[in-house]
Write an enzyme that holds these catalytic residues in place. Structure first.
Site, PDB file in Angstrom:
ATOM      1  N   HIS A   1       1.341  -1.162   0.166  1.00 26.05           N
ATOM      2  CA  HIS A   1      -0.174   0.011  -0.225  1.00 26.05           C
ATOM      3  C   HIS A   1       0.575   1.697   0.383  1.00 26.05           C
ATOM      4  O   HIS A   1       0.988   2.671   0.840  1.00 26.05           O
ATOM      5  CB  HIS A   1      -0.836   0.172   1.345  1.00 26.05           C
ATOM      6  CG  HIS A   1      -1.610  -1.574   1.201  1.00 26.05           C
ATOM      7  ND1 HIS A   1      -3.511  -1.390   0.671  1.00 26.05           N
ATOM      8  CD2 HIS A   1      -1.916  -2.347   2.240  1.00 26.05           C
ATOM      9  CE1 HIS A   1      -3.617  -2.413   0.582  1.00 26.05           C
ATOM     10  NE2 HIS A   1      -2.322  -2.832   1.480  1.00 26.05           N
TER      11      HIS A   1
ATOM     12  N   SER B   1      16.411  17.885 -17.248  1.00 28.50           N
ATOM     13  CA  SER B   1      15.188  18.692 -18.104  1.00 28.50           C
ATOM     14  C   SER B   1      15.696  20.536 -18.021  1.00 28.50           C
ATOM     15  O   SER B   1      16.395  20.786 -17.897  1.00 28.50           O
ATOM     16  CB  SER B   1      14.623  19.059 -16.215  1.00 28.50           C
ATOM     17  OG  SER B   1      13.370  20.715 -16.243  1.00 28.50           O
TER      18      SER B   1
END
Length: 313
Positions: A14, A138
């Site tokens: 989870h 980037s």
């Protein structure tokens, strides 16, 4: 490798840190899945790779009484099996199986790529794709190292999976045939096949160049200061006489206290008489050692390696 086979890391369920696992076991699970795809590929070949020469509606009327023999001779020459029966075209359930296979393979690659991307997140930083010396992460953030290859795999897997629905619909034709299967197949076959081949090659390259940050792997493993090893102590308490329900409640409340007070779980447990009646502080430290709580993980990996060895020859 022998190193990753025993490389202990934080297991997660989870999205939350749980009991430890190993990178070797993670990779073995993927390898086992890939081996099943190889098995599926071999099994489906005789169903998918077939040919037919049955005429306009499947009766072979134009070929006369020797139609079956002519078809068998032709397929023998081509090196493929003849269909048992057909109408004007080969039934498309065969090809639907092929596209579902491609989608299954693509989804495995998607799963691997997603895990690598998650592990490359800045706040986790356990794994990273190889990064070229002049590679730009980037255009506006010079510090970035983005998992662009894994992202490409995950993105293109969506396109491969999208072939399944039209491939299934291509088996639903009017009577002895219509042309509604023809136009989508001209797109589906080359696109899904080429893209699956491409993302396979990309992911092989990613895995070959995968980088490990052992410092972060260890930091994340120890982040909860023993709380993620609560199961280990709980099991030991039950072995020594405490009821399972009581042991669970003791470890639950101790874990919450350790988290709330930012303390080692061993320290919290050592202050609880109901726990020290069963185990000493030294035993608690041993029970909360993540390297000692990986069960049969290494043996499972070794067994799988032995099983899959013939595929690598």
């Amino acid at each position: 490798s022998a190193e990753t086979k025993t490389l202990v890391c934080a297991g997660r369920t989870h999205g939350q840190i749980g009991v430890p696992t190993t990178y070797g076991l993670r990779f073995a699970i993927w390898a086992s899945e890939v081996s099943r795809h190889i098995e599926r590929l071999r099994q489906m070949r005789p169903r998918v790779v077939v040919g037919q020469l049955t005429g306009a509606v499947g009766t072979q009327a134009a070929l006369g009484e020797t139609g079956i023999a002519i078809q068998e001779t032709m397929m023998e020459f081509l090196g493929i099996r003849p269909v048992d029966v057909s109408n004007q075209i080969i039934a498309r359930d065969r090809y639907a199986e092929y596209f579902m296979f491609l989608a299954n393979v693509a989804t495995t690659l998607d799963k691997i790529g997603l895990e690598l991307r998650l592990m490359q997140r800045s706040e986790i930083g356990e794994l990273a794709e190889a990064f070229g010396k002049k590679q730009v992460g980037s255009s506006t953030m010079p510090h970035k190292r983005n998992p662009i290859k894994s992202e490409q795999v995950c993105g293109l897997a969506r396109i491969v999976r999208s072939a399944v629905e039209p491939a299934l619909q291509n088996n639903v034709l009017w009577d002895e045939r219509d042309l509604t299967n023809s136009s989508p197949e001209r797109v589906l076959f080359p696109e899904a096949s080429v893209l699956t081949d491409h993302i396979l090659k990309v992911m092989i390259g990613v895995m070959d160049g995968l980088e490990f940050n052992k410092k972060n792997i260890r930091k994340n493993l120890m982040m909860l200061r023993g709380v993620n090893l609560a199961e280990s102590v709980m099991i030991e308490l039950t072995k020594r006489g405490m009821s399972r329900q009581e042991a669970h409640e003791v470890m639950r409340t101790a874990s919450m206290q350790a988290l709330d007070e930012d303390r080692d779980l061993a320290e919290v447990l050592a202050g609880r008489p109901e726990v020290t009646a069963f185990v000493t502080r030294e035993e608690l430290d041993a029970l909360l050692d993540p390297d000692a709580y990986i069960g049969t993980a290494v043996r499972q990996v070794e067994r799988l390696i032995e099983k899959l060895a013939p595929l690598c020859r």
